[in-house]
Design a protein around this motif. Structure first.
Motif, PDB file in Angstrom:
ATOM      1  N   LEU A   1     -34.324  79.181 -40.885  1.00 29.05           N
ATOM      2  CA  LEU A   1     -33.938  78.120 -39.957  1.00 29.05           C
ATOM      3  C   LEU A   1     -35.078  77.808 -38.990  1.00 29.05           C
ATOM      4  O   LEU A   1     -35.411  76.631 -38.749  1.00 29.05           O
ATOM      5  CB  LEU A   1     -32.687  78.556 -39.183  1.00 29.05           C
TER       6      LEU A   1
ATOM      7  N   LYS B   1     -27.462  68.614 -38.043  1.00 23.98           N
ATOM      8  CA  LYS B   1     -26.826  69.866 -38.469  1.00 23.98           C
ATOM      9  C   LYS B   1     -26.640  69.906 -39.986  1.00 23.98           C
ATOM     10  O   LYS B   1     -26.896  70.928 -40.638  1.00 23.98           O
ATOM     11  CB  LYS B   1     -25.471  70.031 -37.772  1.00 23.98           C
TER      12      LYS B   1
ATOM     13  N   LEU C   1     -29.797  70.796 -41.808  1.00 25.84           N
ATOM     14  CA  LEU C   1     -30.113  72.220 -41.690  1.00 25.84           C
ATOM     15  C   LEU C   1     -29.245  73.049 -42.628  1.00 25.84           C
ATOM     16  O   LEU C   1     -29.734  73.971 -43.298  1.00 25.84           O
ATOM     17  CB  LEU C   1     -29.922  72.686 -40.245  1.00 25.84           C
ATOM     18  N   LEU C   2     -27.958  72.715 -42.678  1.00 28.44           N
ATOM     19  CA  LEU C   2     -27.062  73.451 -43.567  1.00 28.44           C
ATOM     20  C   LEU C   2     -27.483  73.279 -45.026  1.00 28.44           C
ATOM     21  O   LEU C   2     -27.513  74.255 -45.790  1.00 28.44           O
ATOM     22  CB  LEU C   2     -25.617  72.965 -43.375  1.00 28.44           C
TER      23      LEU C   2
ATOM     24  N   TRP D   1     -29.101  76.724 -46.402  1.00 23.51           N
ATOM     25  CA  TRP D   1     -28.078  77.400 -47.198  1.00 23.51           C
ATOM     26  C   TRP D   1     -27.965  76.837 -48.611  1.00 23.51           C
ATOM     27  O   TRP D   1     -27.199  77.346 -49.420  1.00 23.51           O
ATOM     28  CB  TRP D   1     -26.719  77.329 -46.495  1.00 23.51           C
TER      29      TRP D   1
ATOM     30  N   GLU E   1     -20.038  75.512 -39.695  1.00 21.88           N
ATOM     31  CA  GLU E   1     -21.011  75.366 -38.625  1.00 21.88           C
ATOM     32  C   GLU E   1     -21.169  76.668 -37.840  1.00 21.88           C
ATOM     33  O   GLU E   1     -22.183  76.861 -37.164  1.00 21.88           O
ATOM     34  CB  GLU E   1     -20.594  74.224 -37.693  1.00 21.88           C
TER      35      GLU E   1
ATOM     36  N   LEU F   1     -24.224  78.355 -38.958  1.00 23.99           N
ATOM     37  CA  LEU F   1     -25.414  77.735 -38.374  1.00 23.99           C
ATOM     38  C   LEU F   1     -25.593  78.184 -36.931  1.00 23.99           C
ATOM     39  O   LEU F   1     -26.711  78.509 -36.504  1.00 23.99           O
ATOM     40  CB  LEU F   1     -25.287  76.213 -38.446  1.00 23.99           C
TER      41      LEU F   1
END
Length: 404
Positions: free
Chosen positions: A36, A50, A53-54, A58, A65, A68
């Motif tokens: 991350l 978000k 990023l997920l 992942w 979330e 995260l």
């Protein structure tokens, strides 16, 4: 990760080594948090949503979330930031996150061009290539291949880190010796090293499943399998589950029954319970005196410098919470009821004066596994060191066994 190094404050994130350092010293950080942090550094010229990023960290795993948030908290803690201060990582409410501190990039690509951490192969200076696969429960398992020739697959054991092993005298000679004239395949088990540290399940069956996942990802049809310490029990269970895949089995410092299982007297049960209690106190506090005692059980013939390196290596490979989970599971291992089902030739190598796993465990394995050969080595070390004669003897026996 690619080959760039990101420098900020007194930290640097070295992509090729999958390592975060502060003032020249390695910082322990959970792999997902490090992925991350890397993604935010690489995309530092913009706010990262978000969902991105997920997806990037992942991959195709479905996570909430909350995962995260947990990884973000770990990343901030690792670099001396917090959700309140946000000196380095800024939360942009309703949009996402951005790395806002000044960054210097050495030997890398410009901002905005990050490799996808969940699928990127990492090649270190040692020539190995590190990749990832996913277990059935979504846990990300890191595996590495190095060398060329016929395959040799090593089951994971306490404690591993695919990258850092090359720079510690505890493991570097193992890797160099085992990869001679072979393609060595190994992996970090769930909970440590470059694999996921926060996992939904943490059992012996999970370890066997993870080995199965790595084999399926790498693809050798038939191969010899090496199990060191508790990795020996994992290797036995896999060989019984997949006799068509395992051509030969090598067990080093292994055992069929963990300390709690094999305790057959009140004194032995008390000793096993005390061992776990001391571990809980020592690891939870990261007590240096306990960790030295623990290191001395693995390397009783080691020097003070080797003990210090072993302690430092362990601290970088997993969290104190996971260390206790490992030790608790190790004590409960029991493959004594299936070892007789191993169908392949098996070589059992064990230090005669092993302090951590007594030689009686080697003789028990030899009695249980039908086509097995037992060789006792003149050493007191659970993990053989490069300087002792037993190490060359170990390699000679392994080479001869695998060449037939």
């Amino acid at each position: 990760m690619a080959g760039e190094t990101y420098r900020f404050d007194d930290y640097e994130l070295i992509s090729a080594r999958f390592e975060l350092r502060r003032s020249g010293h390695s910082v322990r950080v959970e792999p997902l948090a490090l992925d991350l942090l890397h993604y935010l550094l690489a995309q530092r010229d913009r706010v990262v949503p978000k969902n991105e990023l997920l997806d990037s960290v992942w991959g195709n795993r479905f996570v909430s979330e909350a995962a995260l948030t947990t990884a973000l908290r770990s990343a901030r803690l690792a670099v001396g930031d917090s959700g309140r201060d946000q000196r380095l990582i800024r939360t942009v409410h309703g949009r996402g996150y951005q790395f806002v501190a000044p960054v210097t990039v050495v030997g890398g690509r410009p901002a905005g061009h990050a490799a996808t951490p969940a699928v990127a192969a990492r090649t270190g200076g040692d020539g190995q290539t590190i990749r990832y696969c996913h277990a059935a429960d979504g846990t990300r398992i890191a595996y590495a291949t190095v060398g060329s020739g016929p395959p040799l697959l090593k089951a994971a054991n306490w404690m591993t880190h695919l990258d850092l092993e090359w720079r510690t005298p505890v493991w570097s000679h193992w890797l160099e010796g085992l990869a001679r004239r072979r393609r060595l395949i190994r992996y970090d088990e769930r909970g440590c090293g470059m694999s996921d540290w926060e996992v939904p399940s943490f059992t012996f069956e999970d370890w066997v499943d993870d080995l199965e996942t790595v084999v399926d990802a790498v693809g050798p049809e038939r191969f010899p399998l090496l199990g060191v310490s508790q990795g020996g029990a994992v290797a036995i269970a896999y060989a019984v589950r997949h006799p068509e895949r395992v051509s030969k089995l090598v067990l080093a410092g292994a055992y069929a029954r963990g300390r709690s299982v094999r305790a057959n007297s009140e004194a032995q049960r008390d000793a096993a319970a005390l061992d776990l209690e001391l571990a809980r106190v020592g690891w939870s506090r990261e007590d240096a005196s306990y960790l030295r005692v623990f290191a001395s059980q693995f390397l009783p013939d080691g020097t003070a410098e080797e003990w210090a390196d072993f302690i430092g290596f362990q601290r970088k490979t997993t969290s104190p919470v996971n260390a206790l989970r490992f030790l608790d599971q190790f004590a409960r291992i029991d493959v004594s009821d299936i070892a007789h089902l191993v169908q392949c030739p098996t070589l059992i190598l064990h230090s005669r004066d092993d302090v951590r796993v007594p030689a009686s465990q080697a003789t028990e394995l030899a009695a249980l596994i039908p086509d097995s050969t037992l060789i006792m080595l003149s050493s007191g070390n659970h993990l053989l060191s490069a300087k002792e004669p037993a190490w060359d003897e170990f390699l000679t026996h392994v080479d001869e066994f695998l060449s037939v």
